[in-house]
Scaffold this motif. Structure first.
Motif, PDB file in Angstrom:
ATOM      1  N   LEU A  41      -3.953  32.806  34.966  1.00 11.30           N
ATOM      2  CA  LEU A  41      -3.717  31.546  34.354  1.00 11.30           C
ATOM      3  C   LEU A  41      -4.940  31.011  33.535  1.00 11.30           C
ATOM      4  CD1 LEU A  41      -2.193  30.158  37.498  1.00 11.30           C
ATOM      5  CD2 LEU A  41      -0.964  30.936  35.557  1.00 11.30           C
ATOM      6  N   ARG A  42      -5.936  31.374  33.932  1.00 14.73           N
ATOM      7  CA  ARG A  42      -7.391  30.678  32.936  1.00 14.73           C
ATOM      8  C   ARG A  42      -7.130  31.330  31.661  1.00 14.73           C
ATOM      9  NH1 ARG A  42     -13.264  31.587  34.731  1.00 14.73           N
ATOM     10  NH2 ARG A  42     -13.069  33.441  33.590  1.00 14.73           N
ATOM     11  N   GLU A  75      -6.522  29.232  28.158  1.00 14.98           N
ATOM     12  CA  GLU A  75      -7.716  29.580  27.107  1.00 14.98           C
ATOM     13  C   GLU A  75      -6.979  29.887  25.807  1.00 14.98           C
ATOM     14  OE1 GLU A  75     -10.896  31.825  28.611  1.00 14.98           O
ATOM     15  OE2 GLU A  75     -11.692  30.062  29.753  1.00 14.98           O
ATOM     16  N   THR A  76      -6.119  31.019  25.844  1.00 21.03           N
ATOM     17  CA  THR A  76      -5.389  31.697  24.623  1.00 21.03           C
ATOM     18  C   THR A  76      -4.427  30.568  24.048  1.00 21.03           C
ATOM     19  OG1 THR A  76      -5.274  33.802  25.512  1.00 21.03           O
ATOM     20  CG2 THR A  76      -3.820  33.404  23.819  1.00 21.03           C
ATOM     21  N   LEU A  77      -3.775  30.061  24.786  1.00 23.97           N
ATOM     22  CA  LEU A  77      -2.897  28.765  24.063  1.00 23.97           C
ATOM     23  C   LEU A  77      -3.630  27.817  23.320  1.00 23.97           C
ATOM     24  CD1 LEU A  77      -0.212  28.200  26.990  1.00 23.97           C
ATOM     25  CD2 LEU A  77       0.135  29.027  24.633  1.00 23.97           C
ATOM     26  N   GLU A 106     -12.130  25.728  21.406  1.00 21.74           N
ATOM     27  CA  GLU A 106     -12.793  27.165  21.088  1.00 21.74           C
ATOM     28  C   GLU A 106     -12.607  27.762  22.442  1.00 21.74           C
ATOM     29  OE1 GLU A 106     -13.993  29.256  18.835  1.00 21.74           O
ATOM     30  OE2 GLU A 106     -13.004  27.895  17.795  1.00 21.74           O
ATOM     31  N   ARG A 107     -12.796  27.039  23.320  1.00 21.50           N
ATOM     32  CA  ARG A 107     -12.820  27.535  24.705  1.00 21.50           C
ATOM     33  C   ARG A 107     -12.683  26.438  25.772  1.00 21.50           C
ATOM     34  NH1 ARG A 107     -14.040  31.914  28.102  1.00 21.50           N
ATOM     35  NH2 ARG A 107     -15.267  31.522  29.827  1.00 21.50           N
TER      36      ARG A 107
END
Length: 184
Positions: A164-165, A169-171, A179-180
């Motif tokens: 999920l993390r 982060e990708t979305l 950025e993160r």
């Protein structure tokens, strides 16, 4: 491209193992060592089984809980911390070849972060984590006493947390928001 996560809840006696592919629980296992085995034999079993599971499932990410805590301890608890640290070392060593040869990522997670992500409380019990995972459709095995296998559910919870993390982060990156997560 699918994401395969091999997640471990390590201990010297029972190590829970869960494999998640794209957030779905694909396989579970318990690496169980015998009571009378000397410690080196228990560590060798953990090492060998983790290496075998890496070869079998080809994980992109290997997750292990950071469950070694220090503080005021009795002699027995110091021995327990030492045994846990050695078991974690054996699991990491078992995954080492896979990590180096296949550029897999190792991620260490705090069990309290997993509890927060799965249950909404950093003080959730292992049984609450198992119950919440079952509500999400995870098939957590049941032990002979009728209770959920808490070692497997902890491993599955840690793997789901990392999945999920990663998705979040990708979305965020794709949408140009961060950025993160947690930076900016």
């Amino acid at each position: 491209m699918s994401l395969c996560i091999l997640s471990l809840d390590v201990s010297l006696v029972r190590t829970g193992l869960a494999v998640l592919v794209d957030g779905s629980l694909t396989a579970t296992e318990v690496i169980e060592t015998k009571d009378g085995w000397p410690r080196y034999q228990r560590l060798a079993a953990i090492y060998g089984d983790v290496a075998a599971y890496c070869a079998l499932y080809s994980p992109d990410v290997i997750v292990i809980e950071t469950s070694v805590r220090f503080g005021k301890q009795s002699r027995d608890s110091r021995n327990s911390v030492e045994a846990l640290a050695q078991a974690r070392g054996a699991a990491l060593a078992g995954a080492d070849h896979w990590i180096r040869e296949h550029k897999a990522t190792i991620v260490e997670v705090d069990p309290c972060d997993v509890k927060w992500a799965i249950c909404g409380s950093r003080q959730a019990t292992k049984a609450q984590v198992a119950a919440n995972l079952r509500l999400r459709g995870f098939d957590i095995p049941t032990m002979s006493n009728g209770r959920a296998d808490l070692d497997v559910s902890d491993a599955a919870g840690a793997g789901l947390y990392i999945y999920l993390r990663d998705r979040l982060e990708t979305l965020a990156r794709e949408q140009g928001h961060l950025e993160r997560i947690g930076e900016g």
